[in-house]
Design a protein around this motif. Structure first.
Motif, PDB file in Angstrom:
ATOM      1  N   PHE A  31       6.098   1.709  15.930  1.00  0.00           N
ATOM      2  CA  PHE A  31       6.187   1.119  17.266  1.00  0.00           C
ATOM      3  C   PHE A  31       5.726  -0.334  17.222  1.00  0.00           C
ATOM      4  CE2 PHE A  31       4.094  -0.094  21.249  1.00  0.00           C
ATOM      5  CZ  PHE A  31       5.123   0.124  22.147  1.00  0.00           C
ATOM      6  N   GLU A  32       6.507  -1.211  17.849  1.00  0.00           N
ATOM      7  CA  GLU A  32       6.113  -2.624  17.888  1.00  0.00           C
ATOM      8  C   GLU A  32       6.211  -3.125  19.317  1.00  0.00           C
ATOM      9  OE1 GLU A  32       7.336  -6.800  15.644  1.00  0.00           O
ATOM     10  OE2 GLU A  32       8.497  -4.997  15.306  1.00  0.00           O
ATOM     11  N   LEU A  33       5.141  -3.714  19.800  1.00  0.00           N
ATOM     12  CA  LEU A  33       5.129  -4.303  21.144  1.00  0.00           C
ATOM     13  C   LEU A  33       5.239  -5.812  21.002  1.00  0.00           C
ATOM     14  CD1 LEU A  33       4.537  -4.033  24.279  1.00  0.00           C
ATOM     15  CD2 LEU A  33       2.174  -4.520  23.663  1.00  0.00           C
TER      16      LEU A  33
ATOM     17  N   ARG B  16       5.380  -9.288  23.325  1.00  0.00           N
ATOM     18  CA  ARG B  16       5.255  -9.863  24.666  1.00  0.00           C
ATOM     19  C   ARG B  16       6.176 -11.079  24.734  1.00  0.00           C
ATOM     20  NH1 ARG B  16       0.097 -10.239  28.246  1.00  0.00           N
ATOM     21  NH2 ARG B  16      -0.361  -8.341  27.110  1.00  0.00           N
TER      22      ARG B  16
ATOM     23  N   HIS C 156       1.820   5.187  22.106  1.00  0.00           N
ATOM     24  CA  HIS C 156       2.557   4.812  20.892  1.00  0.00           C
ATOM     25  C   HIS C 156       1.847   3.723  20.086  1.00  0.00           C
ATOM     26  CE1 HIS C 156       5.970   7.329  21.531  1.00  0.00           C
ATOM     27  NE2 HIS C 156       6.272   6.783  22.694  1.00  0.00           N
ATOM     28  N   PHE C 157       0.762   3.157  20.616  1.00  0.00           N
ATOM     29  CA  PHE C 157       0.139   2.006  19.956  1.00  0.00           C
ATOM     30  C   PHE C 157      -0.257   2.303  18.517  1.00  0.00           C
ATOM     31  CE2 PHE C 157      -1.334  -0.650  23.869  1.00  0.00           C
ATOM     32  CZ  PHE C 157      -0.006  -0.957  24.105  1.00  0.00           C
TER      33      PHE C 157
END
Ligand SMILES: O=c1ccn([C@@H]2O[C@H](COP(=O)(O)OP(=O)(O)O[C@H]3OC[C@@H](O)[C@H](O)[C@H]3O)[C@@H](O)[C@H]2O)c(=O)[nH]1
Length: 288
Positions: free
Chosen positions: A9-11, A13, A3-4
Motif C-alpha cells: 500500500f502506498e499513500l 498526498r 492498510h498503512f
C-alpha cells in the motif's frame, strides 16, 4: 488506515489540479470538498478541482489504460423540479449561483468523463452520490448530520436552516462504498444514483437526533443559505436493476454508529458518561 502497515500500500498526498504520473488499473476520482461550507469557501479552487482535476485524472486513465470512476453528485439536479430524481432528469441548476462552483463543476466533470469515453475510449463509470454520513466525518464538516450530532452531544442547540421543511435522503457510508465498488467492477457506465431513498425534512432529522442522543436538545432556527434545494430523494431503480445494489442501513440504524464515533472524538475516553448523563433517553449511543 488499516492498510498503512501493508507493504503493497502506498499513500501519496497530491493535489489533482497538478498532473501526476502513476501506474494504476483503476481510478476512483473522489477529490473535491463535498460540504457546501467548504466548497463555497474557495469556489475557484472548487471548480478547478472539478474541471482541471478531472481532466488530469482522465488524462492519466487514458495514458495508462485505467478504468475511471467519477464521483458526481445529486447536486447536478440543482433545485429539482422532478421528484424523486431519476438519472434521465437534466436538472435545475443556477449557473451563476453560489453553489455552481460545485454543481456546475460536477456537471462539467460528467461531460469530460463522457467525452473521454466517446473520444478516447476510456472505460468510465459515473456515480451520483446523494447525502452521505457516517463515522470519521470531520466534526466541523458543516453538513447537517454531523452538525446536529456534534451539537446534541455538546448540549448546543440544533441549528435548523430556513423553516426546516426542506428534505434530504441520508445514506450510510458503508452502503455507498459497496455501491461504488459494484459500479467500478460492473459493466455499466451509468450515471447511477447512489443514495438511500428514505426522505426526511430537516425538522424530522432533528427529531431523530433528539431521540438518539438527547430528547431535551433545543432547536434554533437560522436563515437559510442561498439556492438551497427544497427537496431531494433518489430514484434508485437503475442501480437496483443493473448493479444489484440497494442501501441496507436506515437512518435510525446508522446514526448511532456515527454518534459513538463522534462521542469518542469529542469527549475522549470519558465519552459515555459525558455524553449521556442527564439526557432524556441516551439510548443505544453510549454502550456500543
Ligand atoms: O446545520 C445545518 C446544516 C444544514 N442544514 C440544512 O440541511 C440540508 C442539507 O444540507 P447539507 O449541507 O448537509 O448538504 P446539501 O444537501 O446542501 O449538499 C450536499 O449534497 C449532496 C452532496 O453532493 C454534498 O455532500 C453536498 O453538496 C440543507 O437544507 C441545509 O440548509 C441545516 O438545517 N442545518
Amino acid at each position: 488506515m488499516h492498510h498503512f502497515g501493508n507493504p503493497n500500500f502506498e499513500l501519496i498526498r497530491h493535489d489533482v489540479v497538478e498532473p501526476i504520473l502513476l501506474e494504476v488499473d483503476q481510478i476512483y476520482h473522489l477529490a473535491c470538498p463535498a460540504s457546501p461550507v467548504h466548497y463555497k469557501f474557495n469556489p475557484v479552487k472548487t471548480i478547478k478541482t472539478n474541471v482541471v482535476g478531472t481532466l488530469n485524472m482522465l488524462g492519466l486513465a487514458k495514458r495508462v489504460g485505467a478504468r475511471f470512476l467519477l464521483t458526481s453528485t445529486s447536486e447536478v439536479y440543482g433545485d429539482p423540479l422532478q421528484h424523486p430524481q431519476v438519472e434521465t432528469y437534466w436538472g435545475n441548476v443556477n449557473p451563476i449561483g453560489v453553489r455552481s462552483c460545485y454543481d456546475e463543476g460536477k456537471r462539467t466533470a460528467e461531460t469530460l468523463t463522457m467525452d473521454y469515453h466517446r473520444g478516447a475510449q476510456v472505460e468510465v463509470r459515473i456515480a451520483r452520490i446523494f447525502n452521505t454520513y457516517g463515522p470519521r466525518m470531520c466534526i466541523d464538516d458543516g453538513r447537517v448530520v454531523s452538525n446536529f450530532v456534534a451539537q446534541a452531544l455538546r448540549k448546543e442547540p440544533l441549528t435548523v436552516y430556513g423553516d426546516g421543511k426542506q428534505t434530504r435522503s441520508f445514506q450510510y457510508v458503508s452502503d455507498l462504498v459497496e455501491g461504488l465498488m459494484r459500479l467500478m467492477e460492473g459493466e455499466h457506465i451509468g450515471p447511477f444514483n447512489l443514495g438511500n431513498p428514505g426522505e426526511f425534512t430537516m425538522l424530522e432529522l432533528a427529531n431523530v437526533v433528539q431521540e438518539t442522543i438527547d430528547s431535551n436538545a433545543k432547536i434554533e432556527f437560522h436563515p437559510n443559505t442561498e439556492d438551497d434545494p427544497h427537496k431531494r430523494k433518489p430514484d434508485i431503480t437503475r442501480a437496483k436493476e443493473m448493479l444489484g445494489w440497494e442501501p441496507k442501513i436506515s437512518l435510525r440504524q446508522g446514526l448511532p454508529l456515527m454518534v459513538t464515533d463522534f462521542q469518542k472524538r469529542i469527549f475522549g475516553d470519558q465519552s459515555v458518561t459525558a455524553a449521556t448523563s442527564g439526557t432524556g433517553t441516551g439510548t443505544s449511543v453510549g454502550s456500543t
